[in-house]
Enzyme design. Structure first.
Site, PDB file in Angstrom:
ATOM      1  N   LYS A 161       0.858  -1.194   0.000  1.00 38.90           N
ATOM      2  CA  LYS A 161       0.000   0.000   0.000  1.00 38.90           C
ATOM      3  C   LYS A 161       0.884   1.231   0.000  1.00 38.90           C
ATOM      4  O   LYS A 161       1.802   1.344   0.813  1.00 38.90           O
ATOM      5  CB  LYS A 161      -0.882  -0.059   1.245  1.00 38.90           C
ATOM      6  CG  LYS A 161      -1.517   1.246   1.689  1.00 38.90           C
ATOM      7  CD  LYS A 161      -2.603   0.973   2.710  1.00 38.90           C
ATOM      8  CE  LYS A 161      -2.588   1.963   3.845  1.00 38.90           C
ATOM      9  NZ  LYS A 161      -3.641   1.687   4.848  1.00 38.90           N
ATOM     10  N   LYS A 163       1.177   5.293   0.388  1.00 39.78           N
ATOM     11  CA  LYS A 163       0.518   6.509   0.839  1.00 39.78           C
ATOM     12  C   LYS A 163       0.677   7.549  -0.264  1.00 39.78           C
ATOM     13  O   LYS A 163       1.778   7.686  -0.836  1.00 39.78           O
ATOM     14  CB  LYS A 163       1.173   7.004   2.137  1.00 39.78           C
ATOM     15  CG  LYS A 163       0.906   6.095   3.331  1.00 39.78           C
ATOM     16  CD  LYS A 163      -0.564   6.170   3.739  1.00 39.78           C
ATOM     17  CE  LYS A 163      -0.779   5.511   5.092  1.00 39.78           C
ATOM     18  NZ  LYS A 163      -2.178   5.644   5.552  1.00 39.78           N
ATOM     19  N   GLU A 213      -7.849   3.820  -1.091  1.00 38.22           N
ATOM     20  CA  GLU A 213      -8.395   3.986   0.261  1.00 38.22           C
ATOM     21  C   GLU A 213      -8.622   5.460   0.604  1.00 38.22           C
ATOM     22  O   GLU A 213      -7.717   6.281   0.443  1.00 38.22           O
ATOM     23  CB  GLU A 213      -7.398   3.346   1.253  1.00 38.22           C
ATOM     24  CG  GLU A 213      -7.874   3.285   2.686  1.00 38.22           C
ATOM     25  CD  GLU A 213      -6.850   2.561   3.588  1.00 38.22           C
ATOM     26  OE1 GLU A 213      -5.959   1.856   3.072  1.00 38.22           O
ATOM     27  OE2 GLU A 213      -6.946   2.724   4.811  1.00 38.22           O
ATOM     28  N   GLY A 290      -4.204  -0.787  10.190  1.00 41.32           N
ATOM     29  CA  GLY A 290      -3.220  -0.666  11.266  1.00 41.32           C
ATOM     30  C   GLY A 290      -3.072   0.781  11.687  1.00 41.32           C
ATOM     31  O   GLY A 290      -3.435   1.699  10.939  1.00 41.32           O
TER      32      GLY A 290
HETATM   33  O1  OSB Z   1      -4.703   5.314   7.154  1.00 44.87           O
HETATM   34  O2  OSB Z   1      -4.326   3.264   7.390  1.00 44.87           O
HETATM   35  C1  OSB Z   1      -4.074   4.424   7.693  1.00 44.87           C
HETATM   36  C2  OSB Z   1      -1.071   4.538  10.073  1.00 44.87           C
HETATM   37  C3  OSB Z   1      -1.489   5.519  10.961  1.00 44.87           C
HETATM   38  C4  OSB Z   1      -2.697   6.140  10.755  1.00 44.87           C
HETATM   39  C5  OSB Z   1      -3.490   5.782   9.665  1.00 44.87           C
HETATM   40  C6  OSB Z   1      -3.090   4.803   8.784  1.00 44.87           C
HETATM   41  C7  OSB Z   1      -1.835   4.195   8.978  1.00 44.87           C
HETATM   42  C8  OSB Z   1      -1.266   3.216   8.061  1.00 44.87           C
HETATM   43  C9  OSB Z   1      -0.188   2.295   8.593  1.00 44.87           C
HETATM   44  O3  OSB Z   1      -1.544   3.131   6.888  1.00 44.87           O
HETATM   45  C10 OSB Z   1      -0.725   0.984   9.015  1.00 44.87           C
HETATM   46  C11 OSB Z   1       0.272   0.194   9.814  1.00 44.87           C
HETATM   47  O4  OSB Z   1       1.254  -0.268   9.241  1.00 44.87           O
HETATM   48  O5  OSB Z   1       0.050   0.030  11.030  1.00 44.87           O
HETATM   49 MG    MG Z   2      -6.083   4.394   5.833  1.00 46.26          MG
END
Ligand code: OSB
Ligand code: MG
Length: 367
Positions: A161, A163, A213, A290
């Site tokens: 995934k 960002k 997402e 997560g």
């Molecule tokens: O949007 O999924 C999210 C981490 C912190 C806050 C929001 C998100 C995330 C992640 C990381 O995408 C997920 C992880 O590796 O714990």
């Molecule tokens: Mg997210």
């Protein structure tokens, strides 16, 4: 079972590498480790709110206060026979889902532990390998991103995934797709776009993404429904879903085709399970999101993922993706094939390393 007292450990753990998203950069992770003391023994969970209210409206200091002033007093001394009875006793407080979840999940954990049951079994899950992916933060250049992604692909993560945010999107995704033509790939915008970005977002349709997402506002489902009608790529909602009812509204509008379930975002394990059930009834696949959890939250994420509707790889990566040293043992490690293994031990199935908790603890509040 009866809650007698609570110890709230505020920890700050350094991340191996800064994690950059459209809402900010995390260099280390401050969070609350909840130790619920009951008449049948302790239970542990984590409040996944972050140091600042940037992902959603909750933050560590706010969670501490709502727990101290309202949530713990509402549950202290109350006897319950099943953990599903806990959330309704906190429902008079509006929202504060992550704070509620920390307390509710710790009591679920205590309840399972006291009965000698692994948490996943207590939740009604099945023993299965937990397929996991990895969430990769925004990098300084497409080349740097490809480099980071290749490390994770080599480790065997099941999907990647990325960002994204305006200015760090099309070229970045294109570079990764070119380097890895077949890797299951998705993007997460954390609400960085507006509906007026429609033509721009449509360009992402050409990269064969599993999903996009939360592209639009953190509290929106209406414009997401408009956007989904124009996109080939399935939309996955994260921020705007807090309950099974929210999911039903999103489905009835056509706002998404996939849902990311985070235990903290929805108010605990009972509500995560209810959300899972509704998605399953609608044939909508789910995966476990997560929040950069320590091993404690990670163990809870693995347990909820044992439910049958979690058919897509989640964001619960191995501990070594985040931490030089985690606060639980055994270590939570990625197996060949990109899976994590459920423990058969009672409760969350991991022991807390209290010397490490002491090392990373900023303060302790006893209620
Ligand atoms: O949007 O999924 C999210 C981490 C912190 C806050 C929001 C998100 C995330 C992640 C990381 O995408 C997920 C992880 O590796 O714990
Ligand atoms: Mg997210």
């Amino acid at each position: 079972m009866k809650l007698e007292a609570c110890r709230l450990h505020v920890l700050r753990m350094p991340l191996k590498a800064p994690f950059k998203t459209s809402f900010g950069v995390e260099k280390d992770r401050q969070f609350i480790l909840v130790e619920a003391l009951t008449d049948e023994g302790p239970g542990y969970a984590e409040v996944v709110a972050m140091e600042d209210p940037l992902y959603n409206e909750e933050w560590v200091k706010g969670s501490l206060l709502i727990l101290q002033d309202y949530l713990i007093p509402a549950l202290k001394g109350v006897t319950f026979s099943h953990p599903d009875e806990i959330y309704p006793k906190m429902e008079f407080i509006r929202r504060h889902y992550m704070a509620k979840s920390g307390l509710e999940s710790a009591l679920w954990e205590a309840w399972a532990r006291a009965r000698g049951l692994p948490l996943w079994k207590a939740l009604g899950g099945e023993k299965k390998p937990i397929p996991v992916g990895v969430s990769v933060g925004i990098q300084p250049s497409p080349e740097a991103l490809v480099e980071v992604v290749s490390g994770y692909v080599e480790q065997g993560y099941r999907r990647v995934k990325l960002k994204i945010e305006p200015g760090h999107d099309i070229q970045y995704v294109a570079a990764v797709r070119k380097a890895f033509p077949h890797v299951p790939l998705m993007v997460d915008a954390n609400s960085a776009y507006r509906l007026s970005d429609l033509e721009h977002l449509k360009k992402l349709d050409s990269f064969d993404l599993m999903m996009m997402e939360q592209p639009l506002s953190h509290d929106d489902i209406i414009w997401h429904a408009r956007l989904q009608k124009e996109l080939k790529t399935p939309i996955c909602l994260d921020e705007s879903i807090h309950s099974a009812e929210d999911a039903e509204k999103a489905f009835s509008l056509g706002a998404c085709r996939i849902i990311n379930i985070k235990i903290g975002r929805v108010g605990g394990l009972s509500r995560a399970k209810a959300l899972h059930d509704v998605c399953r009834d609608h044939g909508v696949p789910v995966w476990c999101g997560g929040m950069l959890e320590s091993g404690v939250g990670r163990a809870h994420n693995m347990a909820i993922t044992s439910l049958p509707g979690f058919t897509l790889p989640g964001d619960t990566s191995g501990s070594d993706r985040y931490w030089a040293e985690d606060i639980v043992e055994p270590e939570i490690r990625l197996k060949p094939g990109g899976t994590l293994e459920l423990s058969d031990e009672p409760g969350m199935g991991y022991e807390i390393l209290w010397d490490r908790v002491a090392k990373y603890r900023e303060h302790l509040v006893e209620v």
